[in-house]
Design a protein around this motif. Structure first.
Motif, PDB file in Angstrom:
ATOM      1  N   ASN A 154       0.823  -1.214   0.000  1.00 30.71           N
ATOM      2  CA  ASN A 154       0.000   0.000   0.000  1.00 30.71           C
ATOM      3  C   ASN A 154       0.854   1.260   0.000  1.00 30.71           C
ATOM      4  O   ASN A 154       0.498   2.265  -0.618  1.00 30.71           O
ATOM      5  CB  ASN A 154      -0.937   0.000   1.201  1.00 30.71           C
ATOM      6  N   GLU A 189      -8.833  11.090  -1.873  1.00 28.86           N
ATOM      7  CA  GLU A 189      -9.872  10.065  -1.751  1.00 28.86           C
ATOM      8  C   GLU A 189      -9.726   9.006  -2.846  1.00 28.86           C
ATOM      9  O   GLU A 189      -9.848   7.797  -2.590  1.00 28.86           O
ATOM     10  CB  GLU A 189     -11.246  10.728  -1.836  1.00 28.86           C
ATOM     11  N   THR A 190      -9.440   9.467  -4.074  1.00 23.20           N
ATOM     12  CA  THR A 190      -9.268   8.527  -5.193  1.00 23.20           C
ATOM     13  C   THR A 190      -8.064   7.624  -4.966  1.00 23.20           C
ATOM     14  O   THR A 190      -8.121   6.409  -5.199  1.00 23.20           O
ATOM     15  CB  THR A 190      -9.099   9.306  -6.509  1.00 23.20           C
ATOM     16  N   SER A 209      -6.771   6.735  -2.154  1.00 23.85           N
ATOM     17  CA  SER A 209      -7.101   5.780  -1.091  1.00 23.85           C
ATOM     18  C   SER A 209      -7.936   4.626  -1.637  1.00 23.85           C
ATOM     19  O   SER A 209      -7.688   3.455  -1.306  1.00 23.85           O
ATOM     20  CB  SER A 209      -7.849   6.508   0.025  1.00 23.85           C
ATOM     21  N   GLN A 210      -8.904   4.917  -2.483  1.00 23.08           N
ATOM     22  CA  GLN A 210      -9.749   3.874  -3.054  1.00 23.08           C
ATOM     23  C   GLN A 210      -8.948   2.978  -3.992  1.00 23.08           C
ATOM     24  O   GLN A 210      -9.108   1.746  -3.987  1.00 23.08           O
ATOM     25  CB  GLN A 210     -10.919   4.518  -3.799  1.00 23.08           C
ATOM     26  N   MET A 211      -8.068   3.575  -4.797  1.00 21.24           N
ATOM     27  CA  MET A 211      -7.238   2.782  -5.700  1.00 21.24           C
ATOM     28  C   MET A 211      -6.271   1.901  -4.916  1.00 21.24           C
ATOM     29  O   MET A 211      -6.017   0.740  -5.288  1.00 21.24           O
ATOM     30  CB  MET A 211      -6.463   3.709  -6.644  1.00 21.24           C
ATOM     31  N   ASN A 242      -6.635   0.593  -1.992  1.00 12.03           N
ATOM     32  CA  ASN A 242      -7.311  -0.510  -1.297  1.00 12.03           C
ATOM     33  C   ASN A 242      -8.058  -1.437  -2.248  1.00 12.03           C
ATOM     34  O   ASN A 242      -8.653  -2.422  -1.805  1.00 12.03           O
ATOM     35  CB  ASN A 242      -8.293   0.049  -0.268  1.00 12.03           C
ATOM     36  N   SER A 243      -8.041  -1.120  -3.532  1.00  8.40           N
ATOM     37  CA  SER A 243      -8.760  -1.946  -4.494  1.00  8.40           C
ATOM     38  C   SER A 243      -7.936  -3.180  -4.863  1.00  8.40           C
ATOM     39  O   SER A 243      -6.720  -3.088  -5.096  1.00  8.40           O
ATOM     40  CB  SER A 243      -9.070  -1.135  -5.763  1.00  8.40           C
ATOM     41  N   THR A 265     -11.111  -1.803 -11.488  1.00 14.00           N
ATOM     42  CA  THR A 265     -11.678  -0.777 -10.615  1.00 14.00           C
ATOM     43  C   THR A 265     -10.705   0.381 -10.445  1.00 14.00           C
ATOM     44  O   THR A 265     -11.095   1.556 -10.474  1.00 14.00           O
ATOM     45  CB  THR A 265     -12.038  -1.368  -9.242  1.00 14.00           C
ATOM     46  N   SER A 266      -9.419   0.053 -10.287  1.00 13.28           N
ATOM     47  CA  SER A 266      -8.394   1.100 -10.158  1.00 13.28           C
ATOM     48  C   SER A 266      -8.334   1.959 -11.420  1.00 13.28           C
ATOM     49  O   SER A 266      -8.190   3.188 -11.344  1.00 13.28           O
ATOM     50  CB  SER A 266      -7.031   0.471  -9.891  1.00 13.28           C
ATOM     51  N   LEU A 311     -11.327   4.320 -11.502  1.00 13.29           N
ATOM     52  CA  LEU A 311     -11.122   5.435 -10.583  1.00 13.29           C
ATOM     53  C   LEU A 311     -10.125   6.431 -11.170  1.00 13.29           C
ATOM     54  O   LEU A 311     -10.304   7.651 -11.068  1.00 13.29           O
ATOM     55  CB  LEU A 311     -10.613   4.922  -9.240  1.00 13.29           C
ATOM     56  N   GLN A 330     -10.818  10.479 -12.281  1.00 13.42           N
ATOM     57  CA  GLN A 330     -10.031  11.574 -11.699  1.00 13.42           C
ATOM     58  C   GLN A 330      -9.301  12.372 -12.774  1.00 13.42           C
ATOM     59  O   GLN A 330      -9.254  13.606 -12.732  1.00 13.42           O
ATOM     60  CB  GLN A 330      -9.023  11.014 -10.696  1.00 13.42           C
TER      61      GLN A 330
END
Length: 388
Positions: free
Chosen positions: A224, A347-348, A350-352, A354-355, A360-361, A364, A368
Motif C-alpha cells: 500500500n 480520496e481517489t 485511497s480507493q485505488m 485498497n482496491s 476498478t483502479s 477510478l 479523476q
C-alpha cells in the motif's frame, strides 16, 4: 303552547332556494367568462412561444451575420502618439504583432477573438487586462453587438447578451462580454456555443500518459505504501502537465514571441546598432521598436509576466522571457488545481490503493483524470441572449 309542525316551517326551503339560485348565477357567469379566460392564457402561451422563437432566430442571426465595419486603435499607438508611415511593417497591427486575422467574417468570429484577446486577471480585487489592445477591442465589440441588436429588435424588446470564458475553471483569469441591461428572472433565454481560435489545447491523451495502464499494472500487487506514493506522484504529474499546457496557451496570448522574433529578421532592423533599445534615453525612430518596447514592458510586468533585465533583443532573450512567463503561469495554475482537487485526489488514491481489482483502479483513475481535464479543457464559449 303547541310546537309547530315541521311541514309548516318553510324558512329552510327559502334559504336553499336562494343558495341554488346563487350557484346557478355563478355557473352561468363561468360559462360566459371561461372562453375569455382560456383565450387570454392561450394568447400568453402563444406570445411566450413567439418570443422564444424570435430569441432563437435572433441569436442565430447575430452569430452568423457579417460585420460590416469593425475598427479599433491599438493601445501602444494611442499611448506613444505614433503616426504609422505608409507601407510600414505594422500597417496591420494585429496581424503583424499578434498573428491574428483581423478580417472578421461573422459576429461569432469577432466574439471568439474578443474572448481570447481580452482576458482579465483579478489581482487582489483589481481587474487587469493581460493584453495591451484588450480595452479598445472590448469596447468596439460591445458597441457592434449593441448596434446590431438595436437594429433587429427595433424597440420591441429589451435585451441582454452575455458571453464568458475561463481558460481554467474557477481561476481568476477570464474574459466576458455583457451588452444590454440586466435581465429579469423570467426573461426568455437562448444559448449557443462557439469555438475559440486557440493555437494550442490541452490534450487528454497527454494527461493519461502520466498515469497510464502500465504504471497501474506495475504497482497493483505492491504494498500500500508503494501504491500510495506511485499514485500520488502520477496525479501530481498529471496536474503539472495540465498546468504546463494551459500556461503555454495563456503565454501565447500574453507574449507575442513570434512577432518579436520576426522583427529580428526584418531587413530594416538589421541596420540598427542593436536588436533592441540599448538605453531608455536613446531616441527611437522606428515605430515598430516603440511598440516592441511597449509590449515587452506591458507583457512582462503583468501579474502573469516576469521582470527580466536585458539590454538587447535577440532570439535567446525572447525565448528566456517566454519560458519565464510560462513557468510563472504554470506555478499559479498548478497551485489552483491542487487547492481545488487535492481532497478528491486523496480520496481517489485511497480507493485505488485498497482496491484488489485492477479494472476498478483504472475506472477510478479515468474519473479523476477526466476531472482534471475538465478544469483546463475549456476551448469553447457559451453565449446567452435574453429578451423580455
Amino acid at each position: 303552547m303547541p310546537k309547530p309542525k315541521l311541514i309548516e316551517d318553510q324558512h329552510a326551503f327559502s334559504s336553499t332556494a336562494d343558495a341554488l339560485f346563487f350557484l346557478t348565477l355563478i355557473s352561468i357567469a363561468t360559462v360566459i367568462i371561461m372562453p375569455s379566460i382560456m383565450a387570454e392564457r392561450q394568447y400568453d402561451a402563444a406570445a411566450y412561444t413567439a418570443t422564444q422563437d424570435f430569441d432563437t432566430h435572433l441569436l442565430s442571426s447575430l452569430l452568423n451575420s457579417n460585420v460590416d465595419e469593425f475598427e479599433y486603435e491599438i493601445t501602444p499607438l494611442a499611448i506613444t502618439g505614433i503616426t504609422i508611415p505608409e507601407n510600414t511593417l505594422i500597417s496591420d497591427p494585429i496581424n503583424s504583432m499578434f498573428g491574428k486575422q483581423h478580417h472578421h467574417r461573422t459576429f461569432a468570429d469577432m466574439i471568439a477573438e474578443d474572448m481570447v484577446l481580452t482576458l482579465v486577471v483579478d489581482n487582489n480585487g483589481t481587474s487587469h487586462y493581460i493584453n495591451p489592445i484588450a480595452q479598445q477591442h472590448k469596447e468596439q465589440t460591445s458597441a457592434a453587438i449593441a448596434s446590431y441588436l438595436d437594429t433587429r429588435i427595433g424597440g420591441r424588446y429589451d435585451h441582454h447578451l452575455e458571453a464568458n470564458w475561463e481558460p481554467v475553471k474557477d481561476y481568476p483569469l477570464k474574459s466576458s462580454i455583457s451588452v444590454g441591461m440586466t435581465p429579469p428572472h423570467d426573461a426568455v433565454r437562448q444559448s449557443s456555443r462557439i469555438t475559440l481560435p486557440l493555437n494550442t489545447r490541452t490534450s487528454r491523451e497527454e494527461l493519461f500518459a502520466t498515469i497510464n495502464d502500465s504504471l497501474l499494472e506495475g504497482v497493483h500487487n505492491s504494498s500500500n505504501t508503494t501504491k500510495f506514493i506511485a499514485y500520488h506522484e502520477a496525479f501530481n504529474n498529471t496536474i503539472e502537465e495540465a498546468s504546463r499546457s494551459t500556461a503555454e496557451l495563456i503565454t501565447n496570448i500574453v507574449f507575442p514571441s513570434d512577432y518579436l522574433r520576426s522583427l529580428i529578421t526584418q531587413d530594416q532592423l538589421q541596420s540598427s546598432k542593436s536588436g533592441f533599445i540599448s538605453t531608455p534615453q536613446e531616441e527611437i525612430h522606428e515605430p515598430e521598436m516603440l511598440i516592441v518596447e511597449y509590449v515587452l514592458n506591458y507583457s512582462t510586468n503583468t501579474p502573469y509576466g516576469s521582470s527580466p533585465i536585458f539590454t538587447e533583443l535577440n532570439t535567446i532573450i525572447i525565448s528566456d522571457i517566454e519560458e519565464e512567463i510560462i513557468d510563472r503561469n504554470q506555478q499559479n495554475i498548478a497551485t489552483h488545481l491542487h487547492n481545488e482537487l487535492d481532497p478528491k485526489i486523496n480520496e481517489t488514491v485511497s480507493q485505488m490503493m485498497n482496491s484488489t481489482n485492477i479494472n476498478t483502479s483504472k475506472e477510478l483513475r479515468n474519473a479523476q483524470v477526466d476531472e482534471i481535464y475538465g478544469k483546463v479543457n475549456n476551448g469553447y464559449v457559451d453565449i446567452t441572449l435574453s429578451i423580455w
